[in-house]
Design a protein around this motif. Structure first.
Motif, PDB file in Angstrom:
ATOM      1  N   MET A  99      30.886   6.428  27.100  1.00  0.00           N
ATOM      2  CA  MET A  99      32.069   7.189  27.502  1.00  0.00           C
ATOM      3  C   MET A  99      33.063   7.226  26.348  1.00  0.00           C
ATOM      4  SD  MET A  99      34.573   6.676  30.821  1.00  0.00           S
ATOM      5  CE  MET A  99      35.223   5.082  30.280  1.00  0.00           C
ATOM      6  N   VAL A 100      33.489   8.421  25.969  1.00  0.00           N
ATOM      7  CA  VAL A 100      34.420   8.586  24.858  1.00  0.00           C
ATOM      8  C   VAL A 100      35.850   8.394  25.343  1.00  0.00           C
ATOM      9  CG1 VAL A 100      35.286  10.172  23.099  1.00  0.00           C
ATOM     10  CG2 VAL A 100      32.859  10.178  23.689  1.00  0.00           C
ATOM     11  N   LYS A 101      36.565   7.457  24.737  1.00  0.00           N
ATOM     12  CA  LYS A 101      37.951   7.195  25.125  1.00  0.00           C
ATOM     13  C   LYS A 101      38.840   8.362  24.741  1.00  0.00           C
ATOM     14  CE  LYS A 101      37.526   2.165  24.699  1.00  0.00           C
ATOM     15  NZ  LYS A 101      38.021   0.956  24.004  1.00  0.00           N
ATOM     16  N   VAL A 102      39.931   8.521  25.483  1.00  0.00           N
ATOM     17  CA  VAL A 102      40.788   9.686  25.325  1.00  0.00           C
ATOM     18  C   VAL A 102      41.422   9.776  23.943  1.00  0.00           C
ATOM     19  CG1 VAL A 102      42.899   8.591  26.195  1.00  0.00           C
ATOM     20  CG2 VAL A 102      42.554  11.061  26.514  1.00  0.00           C
ATOM     21  N   ASN A 103      41.602   8.649  23.255  1.00  0.00           N
ATOM     22  CA  ASN A 103      42.262   8.690  21.951  1.00  0.00           C
ATOM     23  C   ASN A 103      41.302   8.931  20.792  1.00  0.00           C
ATOM     24  OD1 ASN A 103      41.044   6.198  22.220  1.00  0.00           O
ATOM     25  ND2 ASN A 103      42.676   5.081  21.171  1.00  0.00           N
ATOM     26  N   GLU A 104      40.015   9.020  21.069  1.00  0.00           N
ATOM     27  CA  GLU A 104      39.022   9.197  19.998  1.00  0.00           C
ATOM     28  C   GLU A 104      38.940  10.658  19.556  1.00  0.00           C
ATOM     29  OE1 GLU A 104      35.215   7.352  20.682  1.00  0.00           O
ATOM     30  OE2 GLU A 104      36.103   5.766  21.886  1.00  0.00           O
ATOM     31  N   LYS A 116      28.275  30.252  28.615  1.00  0.00           N
ATOM     32  CA  LYS A 116      27.194  29.596  27.892  1.00  0.00           C
ATOM     33  C   LYS A 116      27.567  28.227  27.341  1.00  0.00           C
ATOM     34  CE  LYS A 116      25.099  34.000  26.494  1.00  0.00           C
ATOM     35  NZ  LYS A 116      24.691  34.847  25.340  1.00  0.00           N
ATOM     36  N   GLY A 117      28.866  27.944  27.238  1.00  0.00           N
ATOM     37  CA  GLY A 117      29.275  26.654  26.701  1.00  0.00           C
ATOM     38  C   GLY A 117      30.530  26.764  25.860  1.00  0.00           C
ATOM     39  N   ILE A 118      30.730  25.810  24.964  1.00  0.00           N
ATOM     40  CA  ILE A 118      31.944  25.736  24.156  1.00  0.00           C
ATOM     41  C   ILE A 118      31.956  26.835  23.101  1.00  0.00           C
ATOM     42  CG2 ILE A 118      33.227  24.328  22.494  1.00  0.00           C
ATOM     43  CD1 ILE A 118      32.221  21.851  23.965  1.00  0.00           C
ATOM     44  N   VAL A 119      33.067  27.568  23.031  1.00  0.00           N
ATOM     45  CA  VAL A 119      33.232  28.589  22.000  1.00  0.00           C
ATOM     46  C   VAL A 119      34.257  28.158  20.946  1.00  0.00           C
ATOM     47  CG1 VAL A 119      32.547  30.462  23.528  1.00  0.00           C
ATOM     48  CG2 VAL A 119      34.953  29.855  23.365  1.00  0.00           C
ATOM     49  N   ALA A 120      35.116  27.217  21.288  1.00  0.00           N
ATOM     50  CA  ALA A 120      36.083  26.678  20.325  1.00  0.00           C
ATOM     51  C   ALA A 120      36.585  25.343  20.844  1.00  0.00           C
ATOM     52  CB  ALA A 120      37.243  27.631  20.116  1.00  0.00           C
ATOM     53  N   ALA A 121      36.886  24.443  19.914  1.00  0.00           N
ATOM     54  CA  ALA A 121      37.381  23.122  20.321  1.00  0.00           C
ATOM     55  C   ALA A 121      38.253  22.533  19.228  1.00  0.00           C
ATOM     56  CB  ALA A 121      36.224  22.181  20.625  1.00  0.00           C
ATOM     57  N   TRP A 122      39.258  21.787  19.648  1.00  0.00           N
ATOM     58  CA  TRP A 122      40.131  21.029  18.767  1.00  0.00           C
ATOM     59  C   TRP A 122      40.148  19.614  19.312  1.00  0.00           C
ATOM     60  CZ3 TRP A 122      40.648  25.760  20.735  1.00  0.00           C
ATOM     61  CH2 TRP A 122      40.841  26.834  19.855  1.00  0.00           C
ATOM     62  N   GLY A 123      39.930  18.636  18.454  1.00  0.00           N
ATOM     63  CA  GLY A 123      39.800  17.280  18.965  1.00  0.00           C
ATOM     64  C   GLY A 123      38.385  17.033  19.453  1.00  0.00           C
ATOM     65  N   ASN A 124      38.240  16.219  20.485  1.00  0.00           N
ATOM     66  CA  ASN A 124      36.921  15.786  20.949  1.00  0.00           C
ATOM     67  C   ASN A 124      36.647  16.279  22.369  1.00  0.00           C
ATOM     68  OD1 ASN A 124      34.559  14.455  21.604  1.00  0.00           O
ATOM     69  ND2 ASN A 124      35.173  12.539  20.616  1.00  0.00           N
ATOM     70  N   PRO A 125      35.719  17.220  22.552  1.00  0.00           N
ATOM     71  CA  PRO A 125      35.406  17.720  23.898  1.00  0.00           C
ATOM     72  C   PRO A 125      34.863  16.658  24.840  1.00  0.00           C
ATOM     73  CG  PRO A 125      34.546  19.194  22.209  1.00  0.00           C
ATOM     74  CD  PRO A 125      34.972  17.939  21.509  1.00  0.00           C
ATOM     75  N   GLU A 126      34.349  15.556  24.264  1.00  0.00           N
ATOM     76  CA  GLU A 126      33.759  14.502  25.093  1.00  0.00           C
ATOM     77  C   GLU A 126      34.777  13.467  25.562  1.00  0.00           C
ATOM     78  OE1 GLU A 126      30.628  14.726  26.126  1.00  0.00           O
ATOM     79  OE2 GLU A 126      30.606  16.621  25.013  1.00  0.00           O
ATOM     80  N   ALA A 127      36.017  13.583  25.127  1.00  0.00           N
ATOM     81  CA  ALA A 127      37.052  12.639  25.549  1.00  0.00           C
ATOM     82  C   ALA A 127      37.225  12.698  27.059  1.00  0.00           C
ATOM     83  CB  ALA A 127      38.371  12.959  24.851  1.00  0.00           C
ATOM     84  N   VAL A 128      37.195  11.536  27.699  1.00  0.00           N
ATOM     85  CA  VAL A 128      37.268  11.470  29.164  1.00  0.00           C
ATOM     86  C   VAL A 128      38.711  11.336  29.619  1.00  0.00           C
ATOM     87  CG1 VAL A 128      36.611  10.109  31.194  1.00  0.00           C
ATOM     88  CG2 VAL A 128      34.945  10.547  29.379  1.00  0.00           C
ATOM     89  N   ILE A 129      39.073  12.154  30.589  1.00  0.00           N
ATOM     90  CA  ILE A 129      40.447  12.185  31.093  1.00  0.00           C
ATOM     91  C   ILE A 129      40.450  12.212  32.622  1.00  0.00           C
ATOM     92  CG2 ILE A 129      41.242  13.458  29.067  1.00  0.00           C
ATOM     93  CD1 ILE A 129      41.369  15.963  30.952  1.00  0.00           C
TER      94      ILE A 129
END
Length: 335
Positions: free
Chosen positions: A1-6, A34-47
């Motif tokens: 699990m990716v922490k929110v600050n990562e 279809k999925g992610i088209v753009a991202a800033w930071g970490n899409p896997e961060a859990v919130i």
């Protein structure tokens, strides 16, 4: 699990006296079918999505048939997804809803707090009245919860994690986001809130954006909820609030929803896009700036509209009205 600050990146900067004073960090994701088209930071961060997930929590209201059995209007559906200010319009609609169910304010489980709407707050003070649960910003969501609970003839403690309603919400949430929840916490209104990654939240919102009527109960529910929000921006939040003002600026073409601790989502049907973002420090000035910037980036919000300008950049003034600094989007965001 990716922490929110990562992997968080700068979103908004605050300057004073020619020096950078503060920086808000966060994550943001834009998805299509279809999925992610753009991202800033970490899409896997859990919130915790907090109130930005209210349209997910409202899916059983339509899917079980409870909404239609009770003849709920589009306004009711909008209020079920709201974090309202407790203005008279919000309190009256929630109150009539509960009464029509043959229930009372005491059947709600959201708790009472002072309304954010100053007119209603002042009325209560002058009348020497205390706020009730109808003033809670989540009273619409909880009215929807009671509607489903009554329809299913389930027990009254609908906020318990093992209640049939919460089981249905968790199942719907995991199906729409295509992710097993990382856990759950108790929200401010006492209901469970299911953790997920920022990317999963954006993916879920893209499904709302691409949902069509007549393609099954799930798509019908997503379509109706997002259109209800966009059609009734004053019910989703309230006068002067970012959700209401930005949705009005886009003429009902987009549904957006903020959540506590600076979470925001957007549902953009004409582009088939879903947006989700989280600002780490919970700062609303940054989450409002970020969602406005992302909506401008994809071409659905005029960056020159007063509602957008008000949030993406601005002068800071002290109590005497003197200019003390300014805030602006961080370099590279949204890029």
């Amino acid at each position: 699990m990716v922490k929110v600050n990562e992997g968080a990146v700068p979103v908004l900067e605050v300057w004073r006296g020619g020096l950078l004073e503060s920086t808000h960090l966060g994550h943001a994701v834009i998805c299509d079918a279809k999925g992610i088209v753009a991202a800033w930071g970490n899409p896997e961060a859990v919130i915790f999505p907090r109130s930005s997930a209210k349209m997910l929590q409202a899916l059983p209201l339509i899917e079980t048939g409870a909404a239609d059995a009770r003849g709920l209007s589009q306004a009711h559906l909008a209020l079920s997804c709201a974090s309202h200010r407790g203005a008279q319009v919000h309190v009256d609609l929630a109150g009539r809803w509960i009464t029509d169910l043959g229930l009372s304010e005491s059947d709600l489980r959201c708790g009472a707090h002072e309304p954010g709407d100053l007119t209603e707050r002042d009325r209560l003070i002058r009348a020497a009245e205390k706020p009730c649960q109808l003033h809670n910003n989540c009273s619409g969501k909880h009215s929807g919860f009671l509607t489903v609970t009554q329809h299913l003839t389930a027990g009254p403690e609908y906020i318990e994690i093992d209640h049939p309603l919460q089981k249905a919400i968790r199942a719907a949430t995991e199906e729409v986001t295509e992710e097993t929840s990382a856990g759950w916490g108790v929200d401010g209104c006492s209901a469970p809130n299911f953790a997920m990654s920022v990317g999963a939240l954006a993916r879920g919102m893209a499904k709302f954006a691409t949902a069509r009527e007549g393609h099954g109960a799930r798509e019908d529910a997503m379509y109706r909820l997002s259109r209800a929000m966009a059609a009734h921006p004053h019910l989703v939040s309230g006068e002067g609030q970012a959700c209401t003002e930005l949705m009005r600026a886009m003429d009902g073409r987009v549904a957006i929803k903020g959540g506590a601790e600076a979470v925001y989502i957007a549902i953009v049907p004409e582009k088939g896009l879903g947006i989700a973002l989280k600002v780490l420090d919970g700062g609303y000035r940054a989450s409002e700036a970020a969602v406005a910037a992302l909506l401008a980036k994809i071409g659905v919000l005029d960056p020159a509209h007063p509602a957008a300008v008000k949030r993406m950049a601005g002068v800071q003034r002290n109590w005497r009205g003197l200019e003390t600094g300014f805030y602006r989007l961080a370099s590279g965001f949204p890029g």
